[in-house]
Each structure stands twice: as structure tokens, then as C-alpha cells.
Write an enzyme that holds these catalytic residues in place. Structure first.
Site, mmCIF file in Angstrom:
data_model
loop_
_atom_site.group_PDB
_atom_site.id
_atom_site.type_symbol
_atom_site.label_atom_id
_atom_site.label_comp_id
_atom_site.label_asym_id
_atom_site.label_seq_id
_atom_site.Cartn_x
_atom_site.Cartn_y
_atom_site.Cartn_z
ATOM 1 N N ASP A 1 14.404 56.202 25.531
ATOM 2 C CA ASP A 1 14.943 57.312 24.738
ATOM 3 C C ASP A 1 14.434 58.602 25.355
ATOM 4 O O ASP A 1 13.638 58.573 26.297
ATOM 5 C CB ASP A 1 14.460 57.176 23.280
ATOM 6 C CG ASP A 1 12.942 57.207 23.179
ATOM 7 O OD1 ASP A 1 12.377 58.306 23.086
ATOM 8 O OD2 ASP A 1 12.299 56.140 23.239
ATOM 9 N N GLU B 1 9.218 43.986 25.046
ATOM 10 C CA GLU B 1 8.634 44.292 26.359
ATOM 11 C C GLU B 1 8.089 43.026 27.005
ATOM 12 O O GLU B 1 8.338 42.754 28.186
ATOM 13 C CB GLU B 1 7.531 45.343 26.219
ATOM 14 C CG GLU B 1 8.062 46.703 25.787
ATOM 15 C CD GLU B 1 6.973 47.692 25.376
ATOM 16 O OE1 GLU B 1 7.275 48.895 25.331
ATOM 17 O OE2 GLU B 1 5.827 47.277 25.061
HETATM 18 N N1 SAH Z 1 11.300 53.580 16.589
HETATM 19 C C1 SAH Z 1 10.310 52.804 15.861
HETATM 20 C C2 SAH Z 1 9.233 52.239 16.727
HETATM 21 C C3 SAH Z 1 8.854 53.051 17.891
HETATM 22 S S1 SAH Z 1 8.113 52.063 19.014
HETATM 23 C C4 SAH Z 1 9.784 53.667 14.752
HETATM 24 O O1 SAH Z 1 10.490 54.527 14.299
HETATM 25 O O2 SAH Z 1 8.679 53.438 14.285
HETATM 26 C C5 SAH Z 1 7.415 53.008 20.186
HETATM 27 C C6 SAH Z 1 6.899 52.135 21.283
HETATM 28 O O3 SAH Z 1 7.590 52.417 22.470
HETATM 29 C C7 SAH Z 1 5.446 52.435 21.559
HETATM 30 O O4 SAH Z 1 4.782 51.274 21.988
HETATM 31 C C8 SAH Z 1 5.512 53.522 22.638
HETATM 32 O O5 SAH Z 1 4.567 53.311 23.663
HETATM 33 C C9 SAH Z 1 6.926 53.452 23.209
HETATM 34 N N2 SAH Z 1 7.786 54.645 23.024
HETATM 35 C C10 SAH Z 1 9.125 54.631 23.288
HETATM 36 N N3 SAH Z 1 9.658 55.832 23.038
HETATM 37 C C11 SAH Z 1 8.666 56.635 22.580
HETATM 38 C C12 SAH Z 1 8.620 57.979 22.114
HETATM 39 N N4 SAH Z 1 9.725 58.729 22.049
HETATM 40 N N5 SAH Z 1 7.428 58.476 21.708
HETATM 41 C C13 SAH Z 1 6.312 57.727 21.768
HETATM 42 N N6 SAH Z 1 6.306 56.432 22.170
HETATM 43 C C14 SAH Z 1 7.465 55.870 22.583
#
Ligand code: SAH
Length: 257
Positions: free
Chosen positions: A225, A18
Site C-alpha cells: 500500500d 508473509e
Molecule cells: N490493515 C490492518 C493490519 C495492518 S498490518 C489494520 O488496519 O490493522 C500491517 C503489517 O504490514 C505490519 O506488520 C507492517 O509491518 C506492514 N505494513 C504494511 N503497510 C503498512 C503501513 N502503511 N504502515 C505500517 N506498516 C505497514
């Protein structure tokens, strides 16, 4: 220290992809460390800005927002990043500017059912008519004007759901919680119960801190997503392309501050 006398603007992102979107548009002058976070001071769009990567989640965002307000005397806090889409009318790459920010994971659980509540309040102890944080009306109208006729770059066919298309750009309700939503049932619940267009993990924490300090906040999120079972995969696939959209919009909004 920057010679630029304009009010200091704090810009927060959660993750490296970002913040990387600002690239060479951000003219960095110096970096200082507070609480283990690196605060990069410099100029963006002719304004004196502090750019910082907070990491994911509400507490990280709140710590960084507090430091920006307290240590750097920021007069506004901006967040640029990605989110999961909740509204069936929206697709990957569409961009939401938060008009109403809600911490969906703050509240009460009765018989396994979660009811979100305004942070700091509970119906049994400190009831409140308030629910969530609203974008300042004057700011909303200046943002509306700044975005009139503005078009984001086309999305690739893969991100655009089969064909290259221009992303939608609109005001909306953004829900914040300390969970990555990778679940269609939760996506539907959050959209139906709270009317959210997007779900993420930091925005409403920044709004809460900004409100405490009496300063402006703006949250811009592009959809990486759609928060269903595919969201983990989509997030990885589309993060880079979609994070760009939020940064482009945020750069345009700096002029309204
Ligand atoms: N996919 C990885 C990391 C997710 S990162 C995992 O499995 O752990 C999520 C970051 O992007 C956060 O900073 C949040 O603010 C944002 N984000 C993107 N899509 C999201 C979702 N579906 N739910 C919550 N946060 C989301």
C-alpha cells in the site's frame, strides 16, 4: 535437528500471508515453541533456516529476534514482509532492501512536533551522533551482486497501478514504528523528514537486536500500500500478491550468507 552444517539463518515474518509465501520451498523438519511463538526449523535454498511468524510490532519482532539469536544461535536475521510506500517514485509491488533502518516513533516530542532519535538515546539525557541502523557494507555489496539483472515476476494490472509491470527492486531507507500509517500527511512527513522509501512495524527492531548480538540482518519489504488514506483497503487487496515479491527476493539473498 538438521544435518545441514551451514550457519543458522533466522527468517522472521509478521503475519500469516508473509510466511505462507515460502510454501513448499521450505523443507520443514521440526517445530519448537518458545515464548508462545512457533519456530519451524528446516532447509530453504539449501541452508539451515528457522522460520517464525512474530506477529506485528517492534516488541514481537524483538522478542523473536532475541530467541533466534540466543536459543538457535542464528548468525543472521532476515525479515520478509510488506510495507507502506512513502516515496512518490514507488508504487504498490515495488520491493525495497533496507540499507538504513530507522525507528521513526522513538524520540522526543516538542510542542506537538515529533523528532525521531536513535533508540536508547535522547538529546536531553544520552545524546548520540548515531541515527538508525545501516546494512553492513560487505553484505550490501554481496546483495547488490546477487540481485544484478534479477527481475521480479510481473505485477497484475490492478496492483501495478493500471497496467501489468515489472516491480522495481532497490535499496532504500525503511522506517519502523508501532503504527499502521493510513494518513497522507504522515506519509509525506516521514518521506520528507526522514527520507524513507517504506514504512513498516518491525524491521528496525530486528536490526537493533541483531546489532546487539553482533550478527547480520537483512530486511526486505514489498509495498502492499502507499500509506495514505487508501492504505487499509490496498493492504487487504494487495497483501497476498505483494508479499510474494519480498519472499522471492529474500530467497535469492540467502545465497549471500
Ligand atoms: N490493515 C490492518 C493490519 C495492518 S498490518 C489494520 O488496519 O490493522 C500491517 C503489517 O504490514 C505490519 O506488520 C507492517 O509491518 C506492514 N505494513 C504494511 N503497510 C503498512 C503501513 N502503511 N504502515 C505500517 N506498516 C505497514
Amino acid at each position: 535437528m538438521s544435518e545441514n552444517p551451514s550457519p543458522v539463518i533466522g527468517i522472521i515474518c509478521a503475519i500469516p500471508d508473509e510466511i505462507a509465501q515460502f510454501g513448499s520451498a521450505f523443507k520443514q523438519e521440526k517445530v519448537t515453541s518458545h515464548g508462545g511463538f512457533a519456530f519451524a526449523e528446516g532447509e530453504l535454498e539449501g541452508k539451515h533456516c528457522i522460520l517464525v511468524e512474530a506477529g506485528m510490532g517492534k516488541v514481537n519482532a524483538a522478542v523473536v529476534a532475541t530467541i533466534l539469536a540466543q536459543e538457535f544461535a542464528c548468525k543472521s536475521l532476515l525479515f520478509s514482509g510488506v510495507a507502506g510506500g512513502l516515496d512518490p517514485a514507488l508504487g504498490v509491488g515495488d520491493v525495497i532492501v533496507g540499507k538504513h533502518l530507522i525507528q521513526h516513533d522513538y524520540g522526543i516530542i516538542n510542542n506537538g512536533v515529533t523528532e525521531s532519535y536513535h533508540p536508547g538515546h535522547l538529546p536531553i539525557f544520552a545524546p548520540s551522533e548515531r541515527f538508525g541502523y545501516y546494512l553492513d557494507e560487505g553484505l550490501a555489496s554481496r546483495i547488490g551482486t546477487a540481485l544484478e539483472g534479477f527481475e521480479l515476476p510481473m505485477l497484475s494490472a490492478e496492483a501495478g497501478g493500471g497496467e501489468a509491470r515489472t516491480p522495481k527492486l532497490q535499496f532504500g531507507t525503511i522506517l519502523t514504528g508501532d503504527q499502521f500509517v493510513n494518513c497522507t500527511a504522515t506519509r509525506n512527513r516521514l518521506h520528507n523528514e526522514l527520507g524513507g522509501q517504506a514504512v513498516e512495524m518491525e524491521g528496525a527492531a530486528v536490526a537493533q537486536v541483531a546489532e546487539r548480538f553482533g550478527i547480520d540482518w537483512i530486511v526486505v519489504r514489498s509495498l502492499s500500500d502507499l500509506a495514505g488514506e487508501e492504505s487499509g483497503m490496498d493492504f487487504i487487496k494487495f497483501l497476498h500478491e505483494t508479499a510474494a515479491g519480498a519472499a522471492i527476493v529474500l530467497r535469492r539473498l540467502i545465497r549471500v550468507l
